[in-house]
Design an enzyme around this catalytic site. Structure first.
Site, short mmCIF file in Angstrom:
data_model
loop_
_atom_site.label_atom_id
_atom_site.label_comp_id
_atom_site.label_asym_id
_atom_site.label_seq_id
_atom_site.Cartn_x
_atom_site.Cartn_y
_atom_site.Cartn_z
CG HIS A 291 3.14 4.50 7.11
ND1 HIS A 291 2.46 3.92 6.00
CD2 HIS A 291 2.91 3.94 8.02
CE1 HIS A 291 1.94 2.69 6.47
NE2 HIS A 291 2.22 2.64 7.69
CG ASP A 293 0.71 2.83 11.23
OD1 ASP A 293 0.67 2.18 10.21
OD2 ASP A 293 2.04 2.95 11.89
CG ASP A 403 4.26 -0.60 8.07
OD1 ASP A 403 4.91 -1.50 8.19
OD2 ASP A 403 3.50 -0.01 8.95
CG HIS A 613 -0.64 -1.98 7.85
ND1 HIS A 613 -0.87 -0.76 7.16
CD2 HIS A 613 0.26 -1.27 8.67
CE1 HIS A 613 -0.12 0.39 7.32
NE2 HIS A 613 0.60 -0.08 8.27
ZN LIG Z 1 2.00 1.04 9.21
#
Ligand SMILES: [Zn+2]
Length: 1081
Positions: A291, A293, A403, A613
């Site tokens: 993951h 971001d 997420d 997100h």
């Molecule tokens: Zn995230």
């Protein structure tokens, strides 16, 4: 006959008659603790397994020579640029910084002769920050994490020749989680951090010792975590203690003995992927994931490097671990890689073709799903799926969003229309009030469409692949009645990284235990997420269902934090909708006009990126919002450019002053519109009609009474009145809205609307993210100073008030009422300018209304969602702050009130009190979030009847004001006034909204060549039912259409629709989102 005498039997047994010594039972806790001592650092490390991990290590010259070039400022130069500079000598112990700076190291390695024949020789580099190893000729090899994590790089065989070899290391002065000071990663970054190069050494590793370390890690976990009343636990404890006893410091052979003992528990095959070939039915499917971001505690530009570091790691690991399958989402990250790191992209592409590296998710980024508009969600999928299809040859089947902070009730429908029927997420396990009851279930959208949803029971998308993660994949599985399998999504994440070799090794041992001992759910590696869902799909009809939104009981502050960013999102979405419509019309009207597809792509990709997100929700550091401000300003610049291009074709100019004869207004909404517009300082007209350009008519003023008036009726009491509403403003607050048409009072007697209230806003931890339920107990009313009349025009009256919040903060509020027009519902409009300099305060505005219902309605993507206005259960109470788009509505049978807004997303309705959330002031991770000036508009719209198209349309109109344009007298293009070339007929159900009009992605005159071009021109129409009922209508067009098809969101034909006389009928189910393609002749 009987056997021999007892004495004879004794003589045949070796069991001694008398106990030779006392033997005690293992004292479990002490023997368990001892396991740790075998591998731990500190006082034991010179005498335990650690002492045998490395057979040799060398650092310093002549074996490790270091030079460095410090890139200026916060620049992130390319390899080519970096190596063109002069490098200076450096050494271990030097510190590099400040935060976010980049340093390039030239590293020359000369392996000493006495370790050239060792089995495993590595470079260990630890500068406590992120790094990327490059070949001498500029190919990225592998990422480095620092701080003892992912510090090793295996030297290729070619380096073991005793000669000098050069590599480069690009050092980024940030940790995996940015640059927070101290140990609290969400605190705003320290701009002045320095990172010490602690280690740069050539190490010969003893592979037996390393493997034994992993053996003991996992068997030790079995001893600690299996239940005390199981033989499997006792056996694990025994095994660990036998290993410890067999270990002889300095004796390499003893390591082999130790490993043999460990394999009695782990089984014989844990040293290779063969362990997964037992043929036994697995329950837990391990999938590597990383993951990243797209921005968060670091800026977008750092993410681009994180992608290269993380994914090259995975390609590297795949060479050594054939069982590793890796799923990764976010088309945007693949695009960055393709542009900035073409050699890594090619490496990824190869792994994709081998079926090891799995692009997943089908969306542009892992976006927020609360705040983006319906069309934005569509484009996340359209841009995502098109990227995956054009670069990797196929689309994704699984929407992957582990997420994000809550899930729109329309997602299942949009997923299905984007070719995906599976959904993976995880975040609901963070709910801090109610536990979500399912692991695997069918999630059902507002329109009834469903997807198979799986939430990994290990409750993480960054699992460390611990024994405990595998165990929890069963013990926390909530859907065992229907299916006991689960996904284990493992790999370092959030800041990137992905699986480590240790994690893959641990899973081999977990599998070994399951097959050899049992009790642990059997983990499998080597299959994909699609394989996992393929099996689920076979029995999905038995799964439980969950209807409507997956409301996230946490992070409710993200509907409000970073107001400017959210406002930009709304404006950009509206601009795109307007421009795509106008450019479509223009491109069909005028063959010489080129539909600006590249500009639209750039704008959309920018908007979609900012919906990431942690960006749109407001949970990133300040740097990210400086970036997003730039991104949006570019979007608006491009929008201006496109509009200029269109205005040249139609020969109009934008203006704020015109005359009835010359003036027109530009309109982007698809229904008949009738509004008062100001055409000069003191003159107004009525814009009326349907289509992109509306004519102006004279605003008729009756002889006997003004269209709208303002009167002072007592000290600091003003009454604003038009033919529909009479609004009393007493000391700056609205104490009455009398609806003359319905003979109803909107504000309950004695209560005050447009009341600003402020709350203490100190959540439990996640400042920018969370507003906690107890903030409601700290409500304080803010009282305005005296009111003055601001405007007293024929068509519009306004009063202004000022409200002090604190010494530094205040609000200037303008409350206006315009002339009411027949057939148009009048509303009270509020404009506020807020100067905001607070700390941990939450500003809201309240509207008590004389309406009673246990449910309120909120606009969501392509529809409405109803939520309770009471706190009956903890599930109801958890929704004390909810997401809303352009309107929220409280209606009872026959009457209601809607609150419209131009840029807000947070709302609450409690009993009869409606409350719009305006501004927050968290101090982490952005110390200056929302400080400064804000302009916010909202409106109070009372309406006869329940929630209807009146509110839906007014909310659109409130967000899309008519724009005045001038045309040179006499030269105005007749087609300007000709009405819309495509529309819903007047008899169509008014709940239908023709939301999007655009050109077909692959039209020959539009396509940019990602996917095969299609002959001719087409127009795409997206229409939805906005109110939740079956809605029929007719689309009428003046374009020369030869064929109409219903398509999915990806513009694939589904079925042909009957088209005759320029018309076709549509019939939508409740909350259906329908797409039609008009193929032009
Ligand atoms: Zn995230």
């Amino acid at each position: 006959m009987g056997g021999g005498t007892p004495q004879d039997m004794c003589s045949r047994s070796e069991y001694p008659l008398r106990a030779p010594k006392p033997v005690g039972q293992l004292i479990s806790n002490i023997y368990k603790d001892r396991i740790n001592q075998f591998t731990t650092g500190g006082q034991w490390e010179s005498r335990n397994l650690r002492a045998m991990m490395h057979e040799a290590q060398v650092s310093g010259e002549p074996h490790v020579q270091l030079w460095v070039w410090d890139a200026p400022g916060q620049s992130r130069p390319t390899f080519k640029e970096a190596v063109s500079h002069e490098f200076r000598k450096t050494k271990v112990g030097e510190a590099f910084g400040p935060s976010w700076s980049t340093h390039w190291f030239k590293v020359t390695l000369k392996v000493p002769d006495d370790i050239r024949d060792k089995r495993l020789v590595e470079l260990h580099w630890d500068a406590n920050n992120e790094g990327l190893i490059w070949t001498e000729d500029g190919k990225p090899l592998q990422g480095l994490t620092g701080g003892n994590e992912r510090v090793e790089w295996i030297l290729p065989k070619s380096f073991l020749d005793g000669k000098e070899h050069t590599i480069y290391i690009e050092m980024a002065c940030n940790g995996m989680f940015g640059n927070a000071p101290g140990g609290d990663s969400i605190q705003p970054p320290d701009p002045n951090k320095y990172f010490r190069l602690d280690r740069a050494e050539i190490v010969a590793v003893n592979p037996d010792a390393r493997q034994l370390g992993i053996d003991m890690w996992i068997i030790g976990d079995a001893a600690r975590e299996f239940p005390q009343d199981s033989w499997e636990q006792h056996k694990a404890l025994q095994t660990c203690n036998r290993v410890i006893e067999a270990f002889k410091l300095g004796d390499k052979e003893s390591l082999k003995t130790c490993r043999d003992i460990a394999k009695e528990y782990l089984g014989p095959n844990v040293d290779s992927a063969k362990v997964y070939d037992s043929g036994k039915e697995p329950l837990v499917y391990g999938i590597g994931h990383c993951h990243i971001d797209s921005c968060w505690l670091w800026p977008f530009d750092e993410t681009k490097r994180k992608v290269a570091r993380s994914w090259s790691n995975q390609c590297d690991l795949m060479e050594r671990y054939p069982e590793l399958n890796f799923a990764c989402s976010q088309a945007q990250q693949y695009k960055w890689l393709r542009e900035l790191y073409p050699s890594v992209f090619e490496r990824v592409k190869k792994k994709v073709s081998e079926g090891r590296f799995h692009p997943i998710g089908g969306s542009w980024v892992e976006h927020d799903t609360n705040l983006p508009s319906g069309e934005s969600l569509v484009r996340q999928f359209l841009y995502g799926q098109r990227f995956f299809e054009s670069n990797f040859g196929s689309r994704c089947q699984t929407f992957w969003l582990p997420d994000t902070f809550g899930y729109s009730s329309q997602l299942p429908q949009l997923c299905r229309l984007a070719g995906m029927n599976r959904f993976l997420t995880q975040k609901l396990s963070w709910n801090n009030i109610n536990k979500f009851p399912h692991t695997t279930f069918n999630w059902v959208a507002l329109d009834g469409s469903q997807v198979i949803c799986h939430m990994p029971p290990a409750e993480t998308y960054t699992a460390e692949a611990h024994f405990g993660d595998v165990k929890r994949s069963m013990s926390q599985h909530k859907s065992l009645d229907h299916d006991a399998t689960s996904l284990l999504v493992f790999g370092k994440g959030d800041g990137g990284g992905g699986p480590t070799w240790q994690q893959i090794e641990k899973l081999r041992r977990c599998r070994g235990i399951s097959d050899n001992v049992g009790l642990l759910p059997r983990v499998h590696m080597g299959s994909s997420v699609d394989d996992f869902f393929d099996r689920l799909e076979l029995k999905a009809d038995s799964f439980v269902t969950w209807y409507g939104e997956l409301y996230f009981e946490l992070h409710r502050g993200t509907y409000t934090t970073q107001a400017n960013n959210k406002r930009n999102n709304r404006r950009a979405e509206d601009a795109l909708r307007t421009l795509e419509l106008l450019a479509t019309i223009t491109s069909i009207k005028d063959k010489s006009y080129k539909y600006p597809k590249k500009d639209f792509d750039d704008m959309w990709e920018s908007v979609l990126l900012c919906q990431f997100h942690d960006c749109l929700p407001g949970s990133s550091i300040e740097m990210c919002y400086r970036d997003s401000d730039k991104i949006y300003s570019k979007v608006f610049e491009t929008a201006e450019k496109i509009l200029s291009g269109i205005s040249e074709v139609f020969e109009f100019t934008r203006t704020n002053k015109t005359t009835l004869a010359d003036g027109l207004v530009l309109n982007s909404l698809p229904w008949h519109r009738k509004e008062v517009v100001e055409i000069s300082e003191n003159e107004a007209a009525v814009a009326c009609g349907q289509g992109p350009f509306l004519r102006l008519r004279k605003l008729q003023t009756p002889e006997d009474s003004p269209l709208v008036s303002v009167k002072q009726t007592a000290s600091d009491v003003h009454v604003l009145e038009n033919s529909q509403l009479k609004v009393t403003i007493d000391h700056g607050l609205i104490t009455s809205i009398y609806d003359k048409t319905s003979d109803r009072e909107v504000v309950p007697k004695g209560q005050k609307a447009n009341q600003y209230v402020i709350f203490d806003d100190k959540p439990l931890y996640w400042q920018a993210w969370d507003v906690e339920v107890y903030h409601l107990d700290t409500r304080k009313e803010l009282n305005p100073h005296s009111t003055t009349v601001l405007d007293e025009k024929n068509h519009r009256v306004s009063v202004a008030t000022k409200t002090r919040i604190s010494e530094e903060s205040w609000i200037e509020t303008t409350i206006s009422l315009s002339a009411a027009l027949d057939g148009q519902q009048s509303y009270v409009e509020v404009e506020s300018k807020v100067e905001w300099h607070e700390t941990m305060k939450f500003l809201k505005v309240e509207f008590p209304v004389d309406v009673r219902n246990t449910e309120a309605s909120y606009e969501t993507q392509f529809g409405i969602v109803r939520r309770p206005t009471h706190y009956n259960t903890s599930w109801d109470m958890a929704k004390f702050e909810v997401c809303s788009h352009r309107f929220a509505d409280l209606s009872e049978n026959g009457y209601g009130v809607s609150i419209l807004n131009d840029s807000k997303y947070g709302f609450a309705t409690t009993g009869n009190l409606m409350r719009l959330s305006l501004l927050r002031s968290p101090k982490a991770p952005d110390a200056h979030a929302d400080m400064g000036t804000h302009h916010i508009r909202w409106a109070i719209l009372p309406h006869n009847g329940s929630l209807s198209h009146v509110t839906v349309r007014k909310a659109y109109e409130f967000n899309n004001p008519l724009k005045l344009v001038s045309t040179p007298e006499g030269t105005a293009d007749a087609s300007l006034r000709a009405g819309p070339p495509v529309k819903l007929t007047a008899t169509s159900n008014p709940a239908l909204v023709l939301d999007t009009v655009k050109r077909g992605e692959d039209d020959e005159d539009v396509s940019r060549g990602e996917l095969p071009k299609k002959d001719g021109k087409s127009v795409i129409l997206r229409i939805y039912d906005s109110l939740g009922g079956r809605a029929r209508g007719t689309i009428e067009t003046t374009w020369d259409v030869k064929k109409v098809t219903k398509t999915n969101l990806l513009e694939d034909d589904l079925k042909e629709v009957e088209f005759a006389d320029g018309k076709f009928d549509i019939d939508l189910k409740p909350f259906e989102v329908a797409t039609f393609k008009l193929q032009l002749a």
